[in-house]
Design a protein around this motif. Structure first.
Motif, PDB file in Angstrom:
ATOM      1  N   TRP A   1       0.434  -1.362  -0.162  1.00 25.51           N
ATOM      2  CA  TRP A   1       0.084  -0.062   0.088  1.00 25.51           C
ATOM      3  C   TRP A   1       0.738   1.022  -0.011  1.00 25.51           C
ATOM      4  O   TRP A   1       0.684   2.355  -0.628  1.00 25.51           O
ATOM      5  CB  TRP A   1      -0.824   0.323   1.109  1.00 25.51           C
ATOM      6  CG  TRP A   1      -0.272  -0.031   2.586  1.00 25.51           C
ATOM      7  CD1 TRP A   1      -0.132  -1.175   3.221  1.00 25.51           C
ATOM      8  CD2 TRP A   1       0.616   1.137   3.517  1.00 25.51           C
ATOM      9  NE1 TRP A   1       0.627  -1.527   4.788  1.00 25.51           N
ATOM     10  CE2 TRP A   1       0.451   0.292   4.903  1.00 25.51           C
ATOM     11  CE3 TRP A   1       0.732   2.016   3.183  1.00 25.51           C
ATOM     12  CZ2 TRP A   1       1.450   0.891   5.609  1.00 25.51           C
ATOM     13  CZ3 TRP A   1       1.360   2.683   4.432  1.00 25.51           C
ATOM     14  CH2 TRP A   1       1.859   2.081   5.525  1.00 25.51           C
TER      15      TRP A   1
ATOM     16  N   ASP B   1       2.752   1.630  -3.662  1.00 25.84           N
ATOM     17  CA  ASP B   1       1.382   2.167  -4.460  1.00 25.84           C
ATOM     18  C   ASP B   1       1.046   3.920  -4.302  1.00 25.84           C
ATOM     19  O   ASP B   1       1.093   4.598  -4.907  1.00 25.84           O
ATOM     20  CB  ASP B   1       0.143   1.497  -4.469  1.00 25.84           C
ATOM     21  CG  ASP B   1       0.116   0.272  -5.087  1.00 25.84           C
ATOM     22  OD1 ASP B   1       0.981   0.315  -6.148  1.00 25.84           O
ATOM     23  OD2 ASP B   1      -0.492  -1.150  -4.727  1.00 25.84           O
ATOM     24  N   SER B   2       0.945   3.862  -3.165  1.00 27.89           N
ATOM     25  CA  SER B   2       0.982   5.081  -2.685  1.00 27.89           C
ATOM     26  C   SER B   2       2.183   6.417  -2.682  1.00 27.89           C
ATOM     27  O   SER B   2       1.666   7.789  -3.532  1.00 27.89           O
ATOM     28  CB  SER B   2       0.087   5.695  -1.300  1.00 27.89           C
ATOM     29  OG  SER B   2      -0.146   6.594  -1.135  1.00 27.89           O
TER      30      SER B   2
ATOM     31  N   PHE C   1      -4.255   5.492  -2.145  1.00 31.11           N
ATOM     32  CA  PHE C   1      -4.801   4.008  -2.887  1.00 31.11           C
ATOM     33  C   PHE C   1      -5.359   3.761  -1.528  1.00 31.11           C
ATOM     34  O   PHE C   1      -5.802   4.246  -0.534  1.00 31.11           O
ATOM     35  CB  PHE C   1      -3.114   2.979  -2.402  1.00 31.11           C
ATOM     36  CG  PHE C   1      -3.509   1.709  -2.549  1.00 31.11           C
ATOM     37  CD1 PHE C   1      -3.485   1.095  -3.939  1.00 31.11           C
ATOM     38  CD2 PHE C   1      -3.026   0.901  -1.895  1.00 31.11           C
ATOM     39  CE1 PHE C   1      -3.842  -0.898  -3.880  1.00 31.11           C
ATOM     40  CE2 PHE C   1      -3.491  -0.200  -1.485  1.00 31.11           C
ATOM     41  CZ  PHE C   1      -3.337  -0.314  -2.744  1.00 31.11           C
TER      42      PHE C   1
ATOM     43  N   ASP D   1      -7.002   0.461   0.793  1.00 35.19           N
ATOM     44  CA  ASP D   1      -6.125  -0.776   0.967  1.00 35.19           C
ATOM     45  C   ASP D   1      -6.660  -2.197   1.465  1.00 35.19           C
ATOM     46  O   ASP D   1      -7.567  -1.561   2.438  1.00 35.19           O
ATOM     47  CB  ASP D   1      -5.097  -0.516   1.974  1.00 35.19           C
ATOM     48  CG  ASP D   1      -4.492  -1.834   2.160  1.00 35.19           C
ATOM     49  OD1 ASP D   1      -4.463  -2.914   0.776  1.00 35.19           O
ATOM     50  OD2 ASP D   1      -3.813  -1.755   3.616  1.00 35.19           O
TER      51      ASP D   1
ATOM     52  N   ARG E   1      -8.229  -4.446   3.697  1.00 34.88           N
ATOM     53  CA  ARG E   1      -7.621  -5.626   3.908  1.00 34.88           C
ATOM     54  C   ARG E   1      -7.944  -6.610   4.541  1.00 34.88           C
ATOM     55  O   ARG E   1      -6.701  -7.612   4.985  1.00 34.88           O
ATOM     56  CB  ARG E   1      -7.451  -4.464   5.435  1.00 34.88           C
ATOM     57  CG  ARG E   1      -6.332  -3.753   5.188  1.00 34.88           C
ATOM     58  CD  ARG E   1      -6.698  -2.482   6.893  1.00 34.88           C
ATOM     59  NE  ARG E   1      -6.230  -3.056   7.787  1.00 34.88           N
ATOM     60  CZ  ARG E   1      -4.593  -2.798   8.605  1.00 34.88           C
ATOM     61  NH1 ARG E   1      -3.706  -2.196   7.738  1.00 34.88           N
ATOM     62  NH2 ARG E   1      -4.642  -4.204   9.813  1.00 34.88           N
TER      63      ARG E   1
ATOM     64  N   LYS F   1      -2.091   7.314   6.228  1.00 32.90           N
ATOM     65  CA  LYS F   1      -3.093   5.964   5.842  1.00 32.90           C
ATOM     66  C   LYS F   1      -4.420   6.155   7.180  1.00 32.90           C
ATOM     67  O   LYS F   1      -3.412   6.056   8.773  1.00 32.90           O
ATOM     68  CB  LYS F   1      -1.913   4.824   5.930  1.00 32.90           C
ATOM     69  CG  LYS F   1      -2.755   3.752   5.740  1.00 32.90           C
ATOM     70  CD  LYS F   1      -2.241   2.124   5.973  1.00 32.90           C
ATOM     71  CE  LYS F   1      -2.663   1.397   5.632  1.00 32.90           C
ATOM     72  NZ  LYS F   1      -3.205  -0.136   5.080  1.00 32.90           N
TER      73      LYS F   1
ATOM     74  N   GLY G   1      -4.680  -4.876  -2.369  1.00 28.49           N
ATOM     75  CA  GLY G   1      -4.400  -5.414  -1.507  1.00 28.49           C
ATOM     76  C   GLY G   1      -3.124  -6.757  -1.340  1.00 28.49           C
ATOM     77  O   GLY G   1      -3.149  -6.484  -2.387  1.00 28.49           O
TER      78      GLY G   1
END
Length: 475
Positions: free
Chosen positions: A163, A166-167, A176, A178, A180, A208, A301
């Motif tokens: 994550w 990707d961010s 992004f 996620d 989870r 996040k 994810g």
């Protein structure tokens, strides 16, 4: 079977067939419209649920983006980045690894941990993350090292996580989401909202926000109530795992592969399929746009990590509604029952009206029949005229005209017979008179002839010729 009964039964049969045909046409047409209406309404509700979920995600993203606009947060990231950037790459990696090891081996009361949980940025995040749906909010610098957090996390280093990568997007920055999976630390379904923090168009950190969306997911399930009480709403991943459904623990069950194949084979996001109980069901589905690859942000994810299980494997989410076909057609059956409730009294009334109509028709026909019977008995005085303008009335009128003509003919015949009888009587009387006259003449002539014969001997004149003439007259 008399004519009245035949007409009544014929009218009842014809009307019943007409009503049955009309009922069948109305039922099939209404059933098709009801089914189409139910499917359209379900599709609309599923579409609204998908849109609602997208709006929820967008709201959470906007909330996260507003958090990272804080000057205090940006300044803390700048200080952290300066400290870490002063180290060489090997030194920085070693330093982050050392911090991470110490973090993992420390508890929440350790001053080292408390520094990250109680600094000014952490307190700011706690203020922003107030609410039952929020889990952890934490901030990392541009190297993935923790700067501040609202709770103790599993690790301090995050640059190796999917994550974060990707961010951060190699310094370009990207939002992004996620997926989870089921988070054991909060006992709920958690989505991580990951947003980059910018300063002068450079990514200087990653925020996040872990959001427990169980309440939002349950809210989506209530869209089934707007469609109908027999509809079941669930959210699934494209791989088949059920994210949430009525009476289903998140991610504990998976749809059959045969059902998953229908998602790719169907058109219009609608299909019928039999279930394990052999009961055919209608399925209406809609992919959630915010979770697809065409979204403005990334969604995905990792299958499993330290604190959550059954994470996303690059799958998008689908809102699925299903209903058993028998329940779908329940409204149609109720409509059919309502039709029969209307038609049964209608048929009873129809039977009564058919009887009255047949009685009226046969009444006129019976009167014609009586007229024919009277004619057979030489009774020409029976009145068959009927006050009706239909075919039976016209027939009766014609029959009446025929009888009238026949009556006139019979009157003329009787008059002729009477005159003939009078003539015969006159002739008989004439014959009698003639015979009487002839008889009397003969008698008189015979007397004259006798007198002449007596005088013939007394006179010298020959009277035989005279006698002969009288005899000729007597003939």
């Amino acid at each position: 079977m008399n004519f009245t009964t035949k007409i009544t039964l014929s009218l009842i049969l014809f009307s019943s067939l007409l009503l049955l045909a009309s009922s069948y046409f109305f039922y099939t047409n209404s059933t098709e419209k009801l089914q189409h209406s139910s499917i359209s309404y379900a599709q609309s509700s599923i579409e609204m649920a998908s849109t609602h979920f997208t709006h929820i995600l967008l709201e959470k993203i906007k909330s996260a983006e507003s958090i990272v606009q804080s000057t205090e947060l940006i300044e803390s990231l700048k200080r952290s980045n300066r400290r870490f950037s002063s180290l060489s790459l090997p030194e920085r990696e070693e330093y982050i690894d050392k911090l991470n090891t110490k973090w993992v081996n420390s508890d929440g009361d350790d001053p080292f941990v408390k520094h990250y949980l109680n600094n000014d940025t952490a307190l700011y995040l706690k203020r922003q993350g107030q609410g039952p749906e929020y889990g952890e909010l934490f901030l990392t610098n541009q190297y993935g090292a923790l700067v501040a957090s609202t709770n103790k996390l599993t690790t301090l280093a995050h640059s190796h996580k999917y994550w974060w990568k990707d961010s951060f997007a190699d310094g370009k920055g990207s939002i992004f989401i996620d997926d989870r999976g089921y988070d054991t630390s909060v006992g709920g379904y958690v989505l991580g909202i990951v947003v980059p923090v910018y300063y002068q168009e450079n990514v200087i950190g990653i925020l996040k926000c872990n959001v427990n969306i169980m309440s939002f997911l349950r809210e989506l399930l209530r869209y089934g109530e707007t469609i109908g009480e027999d509809w079941n709403i669930s959210i699934i991943r494209s791989g088949g795992r059920i994210v949430i459904g009525e009476g289903v623990e998140p991610l504990s069950e998976k749809l059959p592969d045969s059902l998953l194949d229908s998602f790719t084979e169907s058109t219009g996001h609608t299909f019928f399929r039999g279930t394990e109980s052999d009961e055919e069901s209608l399925y209406v589905y809609k992919p959630i746009d915010a979770t697809s690859e065409h979204s403005a942000f990334s969604f995905g994810g990792s299958y499993e990590s330290l604190d959550h299980k059954m994470g996303n494997r690059g799958e998008y989410w689908i809102i699925l509604g299903d209903i058993e076909s028998s329940s779908l057609f329940e409204d149609s059956r109720e409509l059919l029952v309502s039709l029969y409730r209307f038609f049964i009294p209608f048929i009873i009334v129809l039977i009564f009206l058919s009887f009255l109509v047949s009685k009226r028709l046969t009444k006129n026909i019976n009167k014609l029949t009586q007229g024919i019977s009277s004619l057979r008995e030489d009774n020409l005085k029976f009145d068959v005229r009927i006050k009706s303008k239909d075919e039976v009335g016209k027939l009766a009128e014609e029959f009446h005209n025929i009888i009238s003509k026949l009556n006139e003919t019979l009157v003329s015949r009787d008059q002729l017979i009477t005159k003939e009888s009078e003539l015969e009587n006159s002739l008989r009387e004439k014959d009698y008179l003639m015979k009487e006259l002839n008889h009397r003449v003969k008698n008189n002539l015979a007397m004259v002839s006798s007198l002449i014969s007596l005088k013939d001997s007394e006179t010298e004149v020959d009277l035989s010729d005279l006698t002969h003439r009288i005899d000729v007259i007597k003939l």
